[in-house]
Motif scaffolding. Sequence first.
Motif, PDB file in Angstrom:
ATOM      1  N   VAL A 178       0.849  -1.199   0.000  1.00  0.00           N
ATOM      2  CA  VAL A 178       0.000   0.000   0.000  1.00  0.00           C
ATOM      3  C   VAL A 178       0.882   1.246   0.000  1.00  0.00           C
ATOM      4  CG1 VAL A 178      -1.633   1.368   1.363  1.00  0.00           C
ATOM      5  CG2 VAL A 178      -2.023  -1.079   1.051  1.00  0.00           C
ATOM      6  N   HIS A 179       1.888   1.277   0.869  1.00  0.00           N
ATOM      7  CA  HIS A 179       2.780   2.436   0.934  1.00  0.00           C
ATOM      8  C   HIS A 179       3.556   2.617  -0.373  1.00  0.00           C
ATOM      9  CE1 HIS A 179       2.321   3.971   5.012  1.00  0.00           C
ATOM     10  NE2 HIS A 179       2.129   2.717   5.388  1.00  0.00           N
ATOM     11  N   ASP A 180       3.948   1.515  -1.025  1.00  0.00           N
ATOM     12  CA  ASP A 180       4.652   1.610  -2.308  1.00  0.00           C
ATOM     13  C   ASP A 180       3.759   2.204  -3.391  1.00  0.00           C
ATOM     14  OD1 ASP A 180       6.923   0.511  -1.165  1.00  0.00           O
ATOM     15  OD2 ASP A 180       6.594  -1.505  -2.012  1.00  0.00           O
ATOM     16  N   ASN A 181       2.484   1.820  -3.400  1.00  0.00           N
ATOM     17  CA  ASN A 181       1.542   2.289  -4.416  1.00  0.00           C
ATOM     18  C   ASN A 181       0.950   3.663  -4.117  1.00  0.00           C
ATOM     19  OD1 ASN A 181       1.383   0.087  -6.383  1.00  0.00           O
ATOM     20  ND2 ASN A 181       0.615  -1.116  -4.672  1.00  0.00           N
ATOM     21  N   TYR A 182       0.862   4.001  -2.845  1.00  0.00           N
ATOM     22  CA  TYR A 182       0.233   5.266  -2.427  1.00  0.00           C
ATOM     23  C   TYR A 182       1.117   5.936  -1.375  1.00  0.00           C
ATOM     24  CZ  TYR A 182      -3.651   2.771  -4.551  1.00  0.00           C
ATOM     25  OH  TYR A 182      -4.448   2.056  -5.414  1.00  0.00           O
ATOM     26  N   PRO A 183       2.156   6.647  -1.804  1.00  0.00           N
ATOM     27  CA  PRO A 183       3.122   7.225  -0.850  1.00  0.00           C
ATOM     28  C   PRO A 183       2.502   8.181   0.174  1.00  0.00           C
ATOM     29  CG  PRO A 183       3.940   7.381  -3.105  1.00  0.00           C
ATOM     30  CD  PRO A 183       2.533   6.889  -3.185  1.00  0.00           C
ATOM     31  N   LEU A 184       1.362   8.775  -0.151  1.00  0.00           N
ATOM     32  CA  LEU A 184       0.721   9.724   0.769  1.00  0.00           C
ATOM     33  C   LEU A 184      -0.453   9.094   1.510  1.00  0.00           C
ATOM     34  CD1 LEU A 184       0.781  12.892  -1.513  1.00  0.00           C
ATOM     35  CD2 LEU A 184       2.396  12.257   0.282  1.00  0.00           C
TER      36      LEU A 184
ATOM     37  N   ILE B  77      -8.833   3.507   4.895  1.00  0.00           N
ATOM     38  CA  ILE B  77      -7.586   3.861   4.222  1.00  0.00           C
ATOM     39  C   ILE B  77      -7.899   4.917   3.168  1.00  0.00           C
ATOM     40  CG2 ILE B  77      -5.623   3.093   2.845  1.00  0.00           C
ATOM     41  CD1 ILE B  77      -5.934   0.341   3.976  1.00  0.00           C
ATOM     42  N   TYR B  78      -7.131   5.987   3.220  1.00  0.00           N
ATOM     43  CA  TYR B  78      -7.219   7.073   2.254  1.00  0.00           C
ATOM     44  C   TYR B  78      -6.000   6.985   1.344  1.00  0.00           C
ATOM     45  CZ  TYR B  78     -10.626   8.952   5.534  1.00  0.00           C
ATOM     46  OH  TYR B  78     -11.709   9.120   6.349  1.00  0.00           O
ATOM     47  N   ARG B  79      -6.201   6.978   0.029  1.00  0.00           N
ATOM     48  CA  ARG B  79      -5.063   6.904  -0.897  1.00  0.00           C
ATOM     49  C   ARG B  79      -4.119   8.079  -0.697  1.00  0.00           C
ATOM     50  NH1 ARG B  79      -9.342   5.472  -4.604  1.00  0.00           N
ATOM     51  NH2 ARG B  79      -9.180   3.253  -5.068  1.00  0.00           N
ATOM     52  N   ASP B  80      -4.702   9.220  -0.402  1.00  0.00           N
ATOM     53  CA  ASP B  80      -3.937  10.443  -0.136  1.00  0.00           C
ATOM     54  C   ASP B  80      -4.428  10.979   1.204  1.00  0.00           C
ATOM     55  OD1 ASP B  80      -3.600  13.471  -0.091  1.00  0.00           O
ATOM     56  OD2 ASP B  80      -2.485  12.976  -1.924  1.00  0.00           O
TER      57      ASP B  80
END
Length: 141
Positions: free
Chosen positions: A17-23, A46-49
């Motif tokens: 998740v962190h790799d795909n959505y850094p924020l 979980i919020y993508r940003d």
Amino acid sequence: MFNVNDYEDVATRIRRVHDNYPLVRFNVRELKIDHQAGYCYVVTEIYRDANDAHPAAVDVAYEARSDKGVNRDFWVENCVTSSYGRSAGLLLGVEKRPTKQDMEKAQRLTAEPIKSDYKPGSKPVEPLAAAVALVQWHMVS
């Protein structure tokens, strides 16, 4: 029967998740702990940003205190981790929704019954029903 090694562990899922959505932002929306009955449930968003107004994924996890193993002392922490992993699975669209830890728990439950003083129907668990309804609403919208 299933092979627990066919399932992704929570740490790997969260790393993806962190790799795909850094924020990305994980948020525990609801945490219910009943120390007397020995159970807890967690609703995680979980919020993508981190600045998104609405979560991209929401899921819930449940854990029961045990008289041995990790859930003897860390059942609440285990519940939060499980909720993170389940929400991450929704966000990533994984093939196998349960995590490796979920399946290890299922394996333990089939091998040994949980000892608890909880009797089904002895007290309502309305917050859990509300959490399930919330998850279903997010899946539809």
